[in-house]
Design a protein around this motif. Structure first.
Motif, mmCIF file in Angstrom:
data_model
loop_
_atom_site.group_PDB
_atom_site.id
_atom_site.type_symbol
_atom_site.label_atom_id
_atom_site.label_comp_id
_atom_site.label_asym_id
_atom_site.label_seq_id
_atom_site.Cartn_x
_atom_site.Cartn_y
_atom_site.Cartn_z
ATOM 1 N N ASN A 163 75.828 60.439 -22.125
ATOM 2 C CA ASN A 163 75.990 60.096 -23.366
ATOM 3 C C ASN A 163 76.713 61.669 -24.291
ATOM 4 O OD1 ASN A 163 77.201 59.861 -26.515
ATOM 5 N ND2 ASN A 163 75.122 58.794 -27.396
ATOM 6 N N PRO A 164 77.851 62.005 -24.503
ATOM 7 C CA PRO A 164 78.390 63.361 -24.913
ATOM 8 C C PRO A 164 78.217 63.724 -26.246
ATOM 9 C CG PRO A 164 80.095 61.931 -24.400
ATOM 10 C CD PRO A 164 79.469 61.103 -23.852
ATOM 11 N N GLY A 165 77.881 62.572 -26.921
ATOM 12 C CA GLY A 165 77.683 63.149 -28.455
ATOM 13 C C GLY A 165 76.375 62.921 -28.981
ATOM 14 N N TYR A 166 75.690 63.001 -27.491
ATOM 15 C CA TYR A 166 73.849 62.723 -28.151
ATOM 16 C C TYR A 166 73.777 64.152 -28.565
ATOM 17 C CZ TYR A 166 68.896 61.224 -26.920
ATOM 18 O OH TYR A 166 67.503 60.838 -27.364
ATOM 19 N N ARG A 167 72.677 63.427 -29.490
ATOM 20 C CA ARG A 167 71.592 65.004 -30.264
ATOM 21 C C ARG A 167 71.770 65.938 -29.735
ATOM 22 N NH1 ARG A 167 69.097 60.599 -31.087
ATOM 23 N NH2 ARG A 167 66.669 61.106 -30.618
ATOM 24 N N GLU A 168 71.702 67.415 -29.914
ATOM 25 C CA GLU A 168 70.464 67.992 -29.301
ATOM 26 C C GLU A 168 68.804 68.026 -29.729
ATOM 27 O OE1 GLU A 168 70.657 72.047 -29.871
ATOM 28 O OE2 GLU A 168 73.103 72.174 -30.517
ATOM 29 N N ARG A 169 69.285 67.246 -27.805
ATOM 30 C CA ARG A 169 66.780 66.656 -28.082
ATOM 31 C C ARG A 169 66.806 67.777 -26.188
ATOM 32 N NH1 ARG A 169 65.237 60.806 -26.231
ATOM 33 N NH2 ARG A 169 63.186 61.387 -25.643
ATOM 34 N N TYR A 170 65.384 68.439 -26.721
ATOM 35 C CA TYR A 170 65.438 69.171 -25.661
ATOM 36 C C TYR A 170 63.745 68.316 -24.761
ATOM 37 C CZ TYR A 170 68.611 71.651 -27.145
ATOM 38 O OH TYR A 170 69.727 72.780 -27.601
ATOM 39 N N TYR A 171 63.014 68.972 -23.383
ATOM 40 C CA TYR A 171 62.342 68.336 -22.871
ATOM 41 C C TYR A 171 60.933 68.462 -23.516
ATOM 42 C CZ TYR A 171 59.359 66.501 -19.124
ATOM 43 O OH TYR A 171 58.399 66.275 -18.656
ATOM 44 N N GLU A 172 60.635 68.197 -23.829
ATOM 45 C CA GLU A 172 59.303 67.876 -24.590
ATOM 46 C C GLU A 172 58.053 67.494 -24.545
ATOM 47 O OE1 GLU A 172 59.361 68.719 -28.412
ATOM 48 O OE2 GLU A 172 60.816 69.764 -28.513
ATOM 49 N N SER A 173 56.678 68.356 -23.808
ATOM 50 C CA SER A 173 55.722 67.517 -23.700
ATOM 51 C C SER A 173 54.272 68.213 -23.416
ATOM 52 C CB SER A 173 55.990 66.891 -21.659
ATOM 53 O OG SER A 173 54.529 65.971 -21.315
ATOM 54 N N GLU A 174 53.016 67.378 -23.581
ATOM 55 C CA GLU A 174 52.106 67.945 -23.886
ATOM 56 C C GLU A 174 51.135 66.698 -22.665
ATOM 57 O OE1 GLU A 174 51.098 67.209 -27.624
ATOM 58 O OE2 GLU A 174 52.351 69.355 -28.540
ATOM 59 N N PRO A 175 51.131 67.231 -21.473
ATOM 60 C CA PRO A 175 49.864 66.648 -20.608
ATOM 61 C C PRO A 175 49.008 67.102 -20.577
ATOM 62 C CG PRO A 175 51.482 68.215 -19.487
ATOM 63 C CD PRO A 175 51.946 67.854 -20.814
ATOM 64 N N ALA A 176 47.600 66.462 -20.539
ATOM 65 C CA ALA A 176 46.556 66.966 -20.342
ATOM 66 C C ALA A 176 46.221 68.741 -19.329
ATOM 67 C CB ALA A 176 45.013 65.808 -19.625
ATOM 68 N N LYS A 177 45.479 69.659 -19.897
ATOM 69 C CA LYS A 177 45.066 70.571 -19.372
ATOM 70 C C LYS A 177 44.687 70.532 -18.053
ATOM 71 C CE LYS A 177 44.240 73.041 -23.555
ATOM 72 N NZ LYS A 177 43.412 73.762 -24.261
ATOM 73 N N ASP A 178 43.954 69.367 -17.427
ATOM 74 C CA ASP A 178 43.269 68.961 -16.330
ATOM 75 C C ASP A 178 44.358 68.585 -15.502
ATOM 76 O OD1 ASP A 178 42.724 66.510 -17.181
ATOM 77 O OD2 ASP A 178 41.202 66.526 -16.711
ATOM 78 N N ASP A 179 45.767 67.984 -15.676
ATOM 79 C CA ASP A 179 46.270 67.401 -15.360
ATOM 80 C C ASP A 179 47.330 68.291 -14.770
ATOM 81 O OD1 ASP A 179 49.291 65.637 -14.211
ATOM 82 O OD2 ASP A 179 49.300 64.838 -16.668
ATOM 83 N N VAL A 180 47.244 68.431 -13.226
ATOM 84 C CA VAL A 180 47.883 69.717 -12.560
ATOM 85 C C VAL A 180 48.997 69.279 -12.139
ATOM 86 C CG1 VAL A 180 48.392 70.848 -10.205
ATOM 87 C CG2 VAL A 180 45.500 70.771 -11.314
ATOM 88 N N GLU A 181 49.783 68.005 -11.619
ATOM 89 C CA GLU A 181 50.507 67.733 -11.698
ATOM 90 C C GLU A 181 51.909 67.273 -12.827
ATOM 91 O OE1 GLU A 181 52.858 63.678 -9.775
ATOM 92 O OE2 GLU A 181 51.989 63.418 -11.856
ATOM 93 N N GLY A 182 51.222 67.290 -13.868
ATOM 94 C CA GLY A 182 51.970 67.576 -15.240
ATOM 95 C C GLY A 182 52.258 67.989 -15.834
ATOM 96 N N GLN A 183 51.268 69.451 -15.522
ATOM 97 C CA GLN A 183 50.960 71.105 -15.964
ATOM 98 C C GLN A 183 52.470 71.440 -15.379
ATOM 99 O OE1 GLN A 183 49.965 72.194 -18.762
ATOM 100 N NE2 GLN A 183 48.904 71.119 -18.964
#
Length: 599
Positions: free
Chosen positions: A245-265
């Protein structure tokens, strides 16, 4: 290399470039495209009219609810989406105030006549009222009705009784736009977990009223939302194409995986701060048969294999890891115990398998006992499942991994003894049982005309033969079976359900009497179950609520309106250039959280 060249040429031609142009310029113009296949055809893209997984997967990326989920957090964590923050909630869980983020716009559409159309609180009021409109015939109405939004049921009843169009303009106390960016919900009863419902893009996303009115009965083909993608091409049951969607608002990748989640980190570190969506286009083919779907992935024509077909698990994942020949190509695997349940329902209103008298219960329990769950897991699913003990799904409240019930038992002797005890005898000596009154007994089982369904049909034949009950199959495409099931026209059908929120009560909604004609395909109606289910809605999480979950599990087992088979372990495969994938729980959207690297 041939696949790479073909993709580059396709992207160049799509961008208006011709072969022979500078390779660097052609490469720069190459769009990031995510390609994969659905195994079942979609039905359309109006959130208010949908129940099937595949259509809802598409609408989840076009429309936006006030809330969504962190793409990596485990356990899943709800975050604001079009809302500025989590809702302001009264102490009694009856009043919810949501403040929307200014500057969220609907995707461009001719209906807007060239102007940008901002999302406002009234859009959610209108969209959620649509599910109450009798003319829409929304399968989601029963779930919305359960929320007890003050005045909404009365508004629906007025339209039904007076036989007049639904009055969208009449204000109701329970659903109000306080101003353009403030939405208030008032409920007649406490709903401590309402925010989970408000985090479902698939159904609770906002539509613009002028779009719905302009397209009328063709709205299923014209989804216009505020989400990261928009529908640009649709060949029914064949191809679905969505673009950024070219008119999609400014949104950025954000995430807080668990500290012991190696793959997620690792994923979070790589993608954090990137603007969403990261891919330019998503192309969805409909490939119902497993072999061509598998081959298209092997040939590089698909970037993502959503659920490795069971018949190819041993080839692709010997010993639970990626096969060496695939690993050399960089193909990646994720395996997830899904928040889902595979089940077979019995139509409780059917004169053969339905009813609440002891002999009818005995028939259903005998059929359940004759099904070999362990064999299903070992042979059909190639080990990619665990036995289910009830319809309550992993990761949801009410699910206890230590709980054991008869639901997973395989006991042919007990099954036959039950049928003998309640008068299901072979009266005419042909080797097949008759009904207790001596009339013929034959089960009509709904199925689909694909190879995977046929393989399960063979197991059902064996299962019914063990208890000497005649079986016939009634074959139709999956969407047709769904329609028939909701209309109460199927005797038995085998399918699956996926949890859309962390509340286990949503899992057992399939047995709540007010969901008959919608999610309650078994048409089960039992007062004790209904009372327990309704009490579950009111209580905060805690020991009293867990005791009620145990009660409804036992009622499911006692009456057996549906046989829950397994919770699936889902193996997904990705080409090496796909970055950021993690199978979502309680949501269908994930495309905006993926990136496609040069390849």
């Amino acid at each position: 290399m041939a696949v790479k060249r073909r993709r580059l040429l396709q992207a160049s031609m799509a961008a208006g470039l011709m072969p022979g142009m500078a390779p660097a310029k052609a490469a720069a113009a190459q769009a990031k495209v995510l390609r994969y296949a659905f195994v079942v055809a979609e039905t359309g893209f109006d959130p208010a009219q949908l129940t099937d997984l595949y259509s809802l997967t598409v609408t989840s990326h076009i429309f936006e609810a006030p809330y969504g989920y962190d793409p990596l957090a485990m356990p899943p964590r709800i975050v604001p989406l079009t809302a500025q923050a989590l809702p302001e909630v009264s102490a009694d869980f009856r009043v919810f105030r949501i403040r929307l983020r200014p500057g969220t716009f609907f995707a461009d559409d001719p209906v807007f006549k060239g102007r940008r159309r901002e999302l406002v609180a009234a859009d959610y009021v209108y969209s959620w009222k649509r599910m109450a409109d009798p003319a829409v015939k929304s399968p989601s109405w029963a779930a919305i009705e359960e929320l007890n939004i003050i005045g909404l049921s009365e508004l629906r009843s007025e339209a039904q009784q007076l036989k007049k169009p639904f009055n969208y303009d009449r204000p109701i106390e329970g659903l109000r736009a306080i101003d353009d960016h403030t939405l208030e919900i008032r409920l007649a009863q406490p709903r401590p977990r309402l925010v989970q419902t408000l985090a479902q893009n698939d159904r609770m996303g906002a539509l613009a009223r002028e779009v719905v009115e302009a397209y009328g009965t063709d709205i299923m083909a014209h989804p216009v939302g505020t989400g990261p993608f928009r529908l640009t091409r649709w060949r029914r049951s064949s191809l679905i194409v969505l673009e950024k969607n070219p008119g999609y608002r400014e949104r950025y990748y954000e995430s807080e995986p668990a500290k012991d989640d190696v793959e997620g980190q690792v994923i979070a570190a790589k993608l954090r701060g990137r603007r969403l969506p990261m891919v330019d286009r998503v192309e969805l083919a409909i490939i119902e048969e497993s072999q061509p779907r598998w081959l298209s992935f092997l040939n590089g024509e698909q970037d993502f294999m959503d659920r490795v077909p069971p018949e190819f698990v041993n080839v692709a994942l010997p010993h639970g890891t990626v096969a060496p020949n695939l690993a050399k190509r960089g193909i990646k695997l994720t395996r997830t115990l899904a928040a889902d349940a595979v089940f077979t329902f019995f139509n409780m209103q059917d004169p053969v398998v339905g009813g609440y008298t002891p002999e009818k219960v005995a028939l259903r329990r005998a059929i359940s006992l004759a099904w070999d769950v362990e064999r299903e897991i070992r042979l059909q699913r190639r080990g990619q499942a665990v036995p289910a003990q009830s319809q309550v799904m992993p990761y949801t409240s009410g699910y206890d991994p230590a709980y054991k019930s008869e639901m997973s038992d395989f006991d042919v002797a007990r099954a036959n003894a039950l049928l003998d005890l309640y008068g299901y005898k072979d009266v005419d000596g042909d080797g097949w049982r008759e009904l207790p009154d001596g009339k013929p007994l034959e089960i009509a089982f709904a199925t689909q005309p694909d190879s995977l369904s046929r393989s399960y049909d063979e197991l059902w034949k064996l299962s019914f033969a063990r208890i000497h009950v005649k079986l016939k199959f009634v074959t139709a495409k999956w969407p047709e079976n769904l329609k028939s099931a909701r209309a109460g026209k199927l005797m038995m059908w085998f399918l699956a359900d996926t949890a859309v929120q962390a509340d286990g009560a949503a899992c057992i909604q399939r047995l709540y009497s007010r969901q008959i004609g919608n999610r309650n395909m078994s048409r089960f109606e039992q007062p004790d179950f209904d009372r327990a289910y309704e009490r579950l809605q009111l209580l905060p999480d805690g020991p009293e609520r867990e005791a009620l979950f145990l009660q409804v599990k036992r009622l499911q087992l006692a009456y057996m309106p549906l046989k829950t088979h397994v919770h699936r372990i889902i193996p997904d495969l990705m080409q090496p250039w796909v970055v950021g994938y993690r199978r979502p729980l309680f949501r269908y959207e994930f495309w905006q959280f993926l990136d496609i690297e040069p390849h």
